[in-house]
Write an enzyme that holds these catalytic residues in place. Structure first.
Site, PDB file in Angstrom:
ATOM      1  N   SER A  89      15.129  22.366 -14.545  1.00  8.60           N
ATOM      2  CA  SER A  89      13.946  23.182 -14.784  1.00  8.60           C
ATOM      3  C   SER A  89      14.384  24.519 -15.337  1.00  8.60           C
ATOM      4  CB  SER A  89      13.189  23.387 -13.470  1.00  8.60           C
ATOM      5  OG  SER A  89      12.373  24.527 -13.560  1.00  8.60           O
ATOM      6  N   HIS A 127       0.833  -1.215   0.000  1.00  6.08           N
ATOM      7  CA  HIS A 127       0.000   0.000   0.000  1.00  6.08           C
ATOM      8  C   HIS A 127       0.866   1.264   0.000  1.00  6.08           C
ATOM      9  CE1 HIS A 127      -3.335  -2.697   1.327  1.00  6.08           C
ATOM     10  NE2 HIS A 127      -2.352  -3.272   2.005  1.00  6.08           N
ATOM     11  N   LYS A 131      15.929  22.175  -9.266  1.00  4.70           N
ATOM     12  CA  LYS A 131      15.257  20.944  -9.668  1.00  4.70           C
ATOM     13  C   LYS A 131      16.062  20.041 -10.587  1.00  4.70           C
ATOM     14  CE  LYS A 131      11.005  20.248  -9.896  1.00  4.70           C
ATOM     15  NZ  LYS A 131       9.662  20.148 -10.472  1.00  4.70           N
ATOM     16  N   GLU A 155       9.759   9.319 -16.461  1.00  2.00           N
ATOM     17  CA  GLU A 155       8.372   9.734 -16.712  1.00  2.00           C
ATOM     18  C   GLU A 155       7.932   9.336 -18.122  1.00  2.00           C
ATOM     19  OE1 GLU A 155       7.570  13.881 -14.821  1.00  2.00           O
ATOM     20  OE2 GLU A 155       9.713  13.721 -15.128  1.00  2.00           O
TER      21      GLU A 155
END
Ligand code: ARG
Length: 467
Positions: A287, A166, A293, A300
């Site tokens: 970024s 979970h 970042k 992704e």
């Protein structure tokens, strides 16, 4: 084509006798597949050479015509490879583009190549050959990814990390064990790839339009020449079957799902909050506005590619559903789905292997997280069963109270004092602390396939001997 084949084509379609005028622009647009099936040129030429060779051997065409055909086809192969071939949409598809060019190159002998065959068995052949080669590539790429994972697993057979259910901390595991879970998945994918190759390993050429042919062809000879195990057994099925494409897409879809689950974990692990891994610059981006970042773009995109690959499977299943036997033009829609899925699966596999090789594992962060969240609670319960003779359900209850006490004191289980623990159950002794550490926890899980480093090393060795 530079020498005028194109002009000839626009005034005289290959089925010219039946149709008075050429197809209008919309018909041409919807009908033509050359924009994508040109990818099949090498397979088409290989298939035609095998077919012509067989026709000559069987005395159906002369040896001179066969020689001209083979020489012409080899010329066309170089023209296409060197970018000198002009593809014409008027000629619809790769098969007619090549045949028309052959006619220009060698004259009337070209007209004999299509004896005892149809574009229906021709396209089934070309596409099968292509899919077979692609599956072989997938097999090699999966082996490469498995090799990268085996190395990571070996390096981190002792690295403790939290195991989750979970997505909540469950029990400590090793990072090596977690890597090996993906080895199992990609190993099954590779087995499915091998099955798919085995299923499609039958030669369609010679099924002709749908009914076979009256010419004395030798389908076993062409099957052998083209590297197939044997010819297909039913000419109707042969020209209307696209199971091999559907199987490729099914295998690709399941593999893409595995890749996306792994990609998702990489995304989570590389957040500052988790900090379990650091991705190399090669597989992340910065970024444009936030200087701090580092984004896991490759992971992704691997995660996202699954959408189009699964979509391709559903698209082709839907195209094939309800098609009457035998060939229907609907089936021309098979190629773009397969080509797109193949291209993207290759990219995803390559990116994943690269990320696995390049990632830095932050063992300190993993260890700290492994000990938090009362991850050794089951070890305490197991200890109570083993050392204090409690039934497991009672041990579970006692452990629950220990967790509640630790929560109250805002500490880990291992930080509770012996008297704290004894206040919950009198039979607990000093020895309990031996099992409350994450290292002791993972080392104890020696059941076959368990997370103990000794067990993980056995599984690594098993896979190494099969990779
Ligand atoms: N371009 C066609 C395809 O991809 C080739 C077969 C055409 N056959 C036919 N009977 N029109 O399916």
């Amino acid at each position: 084509m530079a020498d005028g084949t194109k002009d000839q084509a626009s005034s005289n379609q290959m089925w010219g006798g039946r149709f008075a005028s050429g197809p209008d622009a919309i018909m041409e647009e919807i009908n033509a597949s050359i924009g994508f099936d040109k990818k099949l040129y090498a397979q088409d030429i290989r298939g035609s050479i095998a077919h012509a060779t067989m026709l000559a051997k069987q005395g159906i065409i002369s040896a001179e015509d066969k020689d001209k055909i083979v020489e012409g086809l080899n010329t066309i192969l170089s023209e296409i490879q060197e970018g000198r071939f002009e593809f014409s949409r008027k000629l619809e598809d790769i098969h007619m583009n090549i045949e028309a060019r052959l006619a220009t190159l060698i004259g009337p002998a070209a007209g004999r190549l299509h004896t005892a065959r149809s574009r229906n068995d021709q396209v089934a052949l070309d596409f099968r050959l292509w899919v077979k080669e692609e599956l072989a590539k997938n097999e090699a790429m999966l082996s490469d990814l498995i090799a990268a994972l085996l190395n990571k697993a070996e390096e981190h057979a002792d690295t403790v990390m939290p195991g989750f259910t979970h997505l909540q901390t469950a029990q400590p595991v090793t990072f090596g064990h977690h890597c090996m879970a993906y080895v199992e998945m990609f190993g099954r994918d590779r087995a499915r790839v091998r099955h798919a190759i085995d299923h499609l390993d039958e030669s369609p050429i010679g099924a002709a339009a749908l009914a076979g042919t009256g010419f004395a062809i030798d389908r076993h000879m062409t099957a052998q020449a083209l590297g197939f195990r044997e010819p297909t057994r039913n000419s109707i099925d042969t020209v209307s079957d696209r199971d091999f494409a559907l199987e490729f897409l099914s295998v690709a879809a399941i593999c893409a799902v595995h890749l996306s689950r792994f990609a998702e974990e990489i995304v989570i692990w590389s957040t500052p909050q988790f900090g379990f891994i650091r991705l190399s610059d090669a597989f992340s981006t910065g970024s444009s506005i936030m200087p701090q970042k580092k984004n896991p773009d490759a992971a992704e995109l691997v995660r996202a590619k699954t959408g189009r690959i699964n979509g391709s499977l559903v698209a082709l299943l839907t195209v094939m559903k309800g098609l009457p036997l035998a060939y229907s033009k609907d089936m021309q829609e098979d190629k773009e789905q397969v080509f797109d899925a193949a291209e993207n699966l290759e990219l995803a596999l390559a990116a994943m292997a690269g990320m696995v090789r390049d990632m830095t594992v932050r063992t300190d962060r993993m260890r700290a997280a492994a000990g938090s969240g009362y991850s050794t609670a089951t070890d305490l319960a197991d200890w109570l069963v083993r050392e204090a003779g409690l039934p497991f359900r009672d041990a579970h209850h006692v452990t629950g109270r220990a967790v509640a006490m630790a929560e109250e004191k805002a500490c880990d289980l291992a930080d509770l004092s012996l008297s704290d623990l004894q206040s919950i159950h009198a039979s607990i002794t000093e020895k309990v602390f031996d099992v409350l550490s994450v290292d002791a926890s993972v080392a104890s899980r020696v059941s076959f396939g368990g997370t103990a480093p000794s067990e993980v090393r056995k599984q690594i060795a098993w896979w190494r001997s099969r990779n």
